[in-house]
Design a protein around this motif. Structure first.
Motif, PDB file in Angstrom:
ATOM      1  N   ARG A 150       0.831  -1.206   0.000  1.00 44.87           N
ATOM      2  CA  ARG A 150       0.000   0.000   0.000  1.00 44.87           C
ATOM      3  C   ARG A 150       0.864   1.255   0.000  1.00 44.87           C
ATOM      4  NH1 ARG A 150      -0.718   2.858   4.711  1.00 44.87           N
ATOM      5  NH2 ARG A 150       0.102   1.925   6.634  1.00 44.87           N
ATOM      6  N   VAL A 151       0.298   2.345  -0.504  1.00 48.05           N
ATOM      7  CA  VAL A 151       0.981   3.636  -0.522  1.00 48.05           C
ATOM      8  C   VAL A 151       1.014   4.207   0.894  1.00 48.05           C
ATOM      9  CG1 VAL A 151       0.867   6.021  -1.357  1.00 48.05           C
ATOM     10  CG2 VAL A 151       0.341   4.121  -2.913  1.00 48.05           C
ATOM     11  N   VAL A 152       2.175   4.711   1.297  1.00 48.79           N
ATOM     12  CA  VAL A 152       2.329   5.349   2.603  1.00 48.79           C
ATOM     13  C   VAL A 152       2.329   6.864   2.385  1.00 48.79           C
ATOM     14  CG1 VAL A 152       3.724   5.539   4.689  1.00 48.79           C
ATOM     15  CG2 VAL A 152       3.717   3.403   3.380  1.00 48.79           C
ATOM     16  N   LEU A 153       1.353   7.559   2.942  1.00 49.05           N
ATOM     17  CA  LEU A 153       1.218   8.997   2.749  1.00 49.05           C
ATOM     18  C   LEU A 153       2.341   9.754   3.456  1.00 49.05           C
ATOM     19  CD1 LEU A 153      -2.635   9.350   3.275  1.00 49.05           C
ATOM     20  CD2 LEU A 153      -1.388   9.254   1.106  1.00 49.05           C
ATOM     21  N   PRO A 154       2.677  10.960   2.988  1.00 44.95           N
ATOM     22  CA  PRO A 154       3.738  11.748   3.626  1.00 44.95           C
ATOM     23  C   PRO A 154       3.528  11.953   5.121  1.00 44.95           C
ATOM     24  CG  PRO A 154       3.175  12.699   1.502  1.00 44.95           C
ATOM     25  CD  PRO A 154       2.183  11.599   1.748  1.00 44.95           C
ATOM     26  N   SER A 155       2.285  12.204   5.537  1.00 45.92           N
ATOM     27  CA  SER A 155       2.024  12.401   6.967  1.00 45.92           C
ATOM     28  C   SER A 155       2.349  11.147   7.775  1.00 45.92           C
ATOM     29  CB  SER A 155       0.560  12.793   7.187  1.00 45.92           C
ATOM     30  OG  SER A 155      -0.317  11.797   6.671  1.00 45.92           O
ATOM     31  N   GLU A 156       2.088   9.985   7.173  1.00 45.14           N
ATOM     32  CA  GLU A 156       2.394   8.724   7.851  1.00 45.14           C
ATOM     33  C   GLU A 156       3.904   8.499   7.916  1.00 45.14           C
ATOM     34  OE1 GLU A 156       1.918   4.850   9.601  1.00 45.14           O
ATOM     35  OE2 GLU A 156       0.797   6.736   9.598  1.00 45.14           O
ATOM     36  N   THR A 158       6.164  10.824   8.170  1.00 45.40           N
ATOM     37  CA  THR A 158       6.647  11.690   9.249  1.00 45.40           C
ATOM     38  C   THR A 158       6.325  11.092  10.606  1.00 45.40           C
ATOM     39  OG1 THR A 158       6.429  13.689   7.890  1.00 45.40           O
ATOM     40  CG2 THR A 158       6.436  13.980  10.284  1.00 45.40           C
ATOM     41  N   ARG A 159       5.116  10.566  10.768  1.00 43.72           N
ATOM     42  CA  ARG A 159       4.735   9.951  12.049  1.00 43.72           C
ATOM     43  C   ARG A 159       5.650   8.772  12.369  1.00 43.72           C
ATOM     44  NH1 ARG A 159       2.558   5.905  14.390  1.00 43.72           N
ATOM     45  NH2 ARG A 159       2.396   4.748  12.439  1.00 43.72           N
ATOM     46  N   ARG A 160       5.914   7.954  11.370  1.00 41.53           N
ATOM     47  CA  ARG A 160       6.791   6.791  11.590  1.00 41.53           C
ATOM     48  C   ARG A 160       8.209   7.240  11.928  1.00 41.53           C
ATOM     49  NH1 ARG A 160       5.564   2.063   7.095  1.00 41.53           N
ATOM     50  NH2 ARG A 160       3.290   1.986   7.299  1.00 41.53           N
ATOM     51  N   ALA A 161       8.675   8.277  11.263  1.00 39.87           N
ATOM     52  CA  ALA A 161      10.032   8.770  11.524  1.00 39.87           C
ATOM     53  C   ALA A 161      10.158   9.289  12.950  1.00 39.87           C
ATOM     54  CB  ALA A 161      10.390   9.855  10.520  1.00 39.87           C
ATOM     55  N   LEU A 162       9.144  10.012  13.423  1.00 41.21           N
ATOM     56  CA  LEU A 162       9.166  10.505  14.801  1.00 41.21           C
ATOM     57  C   LEU A 162       9.125   9.353  15.789  1.00 41.21           C
ATOM     58  CD1 LEU A 162       6.677  13.510  14.435  1.00 41.21           C
ATOM     59  CD2 LEU A 162       9.154  13.659  14.859  1.00 41.21           C
ATOM     60  N   HIS A 163       8.324   8.352  15.474  1.00 41.14           N
ATOM     61  CA  HIS A 163       8.221   7.183  16.353  1.00 41.14           C
ATOM     62  C   HIS A 163       9.547   6.425  16.421  1.00 41.14           C
ATOM     63  CE1 HIS A 163       6.229   3.911  18.484  1.00 41.14           C
ATOM     64  NE2 HIS A 163       6.787   3.053  17.645  1.00 41.14           N
ATOM     65  N   ASP A 172      10.422  15.752   8.972  1.00 34.82           N
ATOM     66  CA  ASP A 172       9.631  16.501   7.989  1.00 34.82           C
ATOM     67  C   ASP A 172      10.297  16.559   6.612  1.00 34.82           C
ATOM     68  OD1 ASP A 172       7.493  17.064   9.620  1.00 34.82           O
ATOM     69  OD2 ASP A 172       8.362  18.926  10.387  1.00 34.82           O
ATOM     70  N   ARG A 173      11.506  16.053   6.513  1.00 31.92           N
ATOM     71  CA  ARG A 173      12.250  16.110   5.253  1.00 31.92           C
ATOM     72  C   ARG A 173      11.974  14.860   4.430  1.00 31.92           C
ATOM     73  NH1 ARG A 173      16.992  18.973   5.011  1.00 31.92           N
ATOM     74  NH2 ARG A 173      17.057  18.160   2.883  1.00 31.92           N
ATOM     75  N   LEU A 174      10.944  14.918   3.580  1.00 34.18           N
ATOM     76  CA  LEU A 174      10.568  13.745   2.799  1.00 34.18           C
ATOM     77  C   LEU A 174      11.661  13.332   1.824  1.00 34.18           C
ATOM     78  CD1 LEU A 174       6.809  14.465   2.030  1.00 34.18           C
ATOM     79  CD2 LEU A 174       7.777  12.967   3.757  1.00 34.18           C
TER      80      LEU A 174
END
Length: 271
Positions: A150-156, A158-163, A172-174
């Motif tokens: 599945r496609v992972v949205l940019p907001s997701e 960022t959430r995963r990176a913070l986690h 926030d740097r995609l």
């Protein structure tokens, strides 16, 4: 293929250029090196069928839809949610037989089939969870092979990176989160997984084999030899540990201090 033949194959692959790295074949060689008694036919057959199914779907579907449907739908490849720590999840032959595994092991099939069909798909060394990057007309998209492509949205992302512990200014740097890595790095990440899991349960022979495969895949990196040394020390093979530490020091003077300290500790045990 014997274990020695697998080592020769990995050494040849590791000595080549990144753009010519035989990802699927090298992954199969890693699996055979771990257990030479098995037949790689299941992995080769799965890859062949995957290419055929993906080629058909690309005639009527977008690239991101086609690869997700071909891999997760037609081939039934998915993440192992219930027995995640099972060693088979990191083995490319076992993944073909079970149709489930770790993200990076599943991703190898995605990458192989996509390349054969002319898609621009690359691995992403995302912290804590391997992802894929596919180039589309609208721009790059992140795909999760563990979650049926599945496609992972940019907001997701960022959430995963913070986690995973990244700081907000990095999360926030995609462009950094989705930076592609060479195929060699994809397979090395898989061996790192095997090494870490084996070390955690003190399966030092398995840990040594995984570290040795990393050394063959990237012959200029001293760090796998430090892990080979640690695994050999865990088995009581102190002379072999000293040999591995000497290799690490010879490859990179920057490793000399760490390797020297480790070597002296092993020498004290040896004497």
């Amino acid at each position: 293929m014997t274990r020695e033949e697998a080592e020769d194959f990995l050494l040849d692959a590791g000595s080549g250029e990144d753009g010519e790295f035989p990802l699927l074949e090298a992954a199969i060689a890693c699996a055979v090196h771990e257990d030479p008694s098995r037949d790689p036919k299941a992995a080769l057959d799965l890859a062949r069928v995957g290419v055929e199914r993906l080629a058909r779907r690309l005639e009527r579907e977008s690239p991101e839809e086609a690869i997700a449907e071909a891999m997760a739908g037609d081939l039934r490849l998915s993440g192992d949610l219930f027995t995640y720590e099972d060693p088979d999840n990191a083995d490319i032959i076992a993944v073909a037989e079970r149709r489930k595994g770790l993200p990076v092991a599943l991703g190898i099939y995605y990458l192989h089939c996509a390349r054969k069909c002319g898609l621009n798909l690359q691995g992403v060394d995302f912290p804590g969870h391997f992802l894929l990057r596919i180039e589309t007309e609208e721009g790059p998209l992140a795909l999760d092979p563990f979650s049926e492509g599945r496609v992972v949205l940019p907001s997701e992302l960022t959430r995963r990176a913070l986690h995973a512990g990244l700081t907000p200014n990095v999360a926030d740097r995609l462009d950094r989160l989705m930076a592609p890595v060479p195929d060699r790095a994809v397979l090395i990440r898989l061996q790192n997984n095997i090494f870490a899991r084996a070390s955690a349960v003190r399966d030092y022979p398995r840990a040594e084999r995984a570290a040795l495969r990393r050394a063959l895949l990237d012959p200029n990196d001293h760090r796998p030899w430090l892990d080979v040394a640690a695994a050999r020390e865990g088995q009581g093979a102190l002379a072999g540990a000293l040999e591995a530490l000497a290799r690490a020091t010879a490859l990179d003077g920057g490793a000399a201090l760490a390797a020297r300290a480790q070597r002296e500790r092993v020498r004290l045990r040896l004497n």
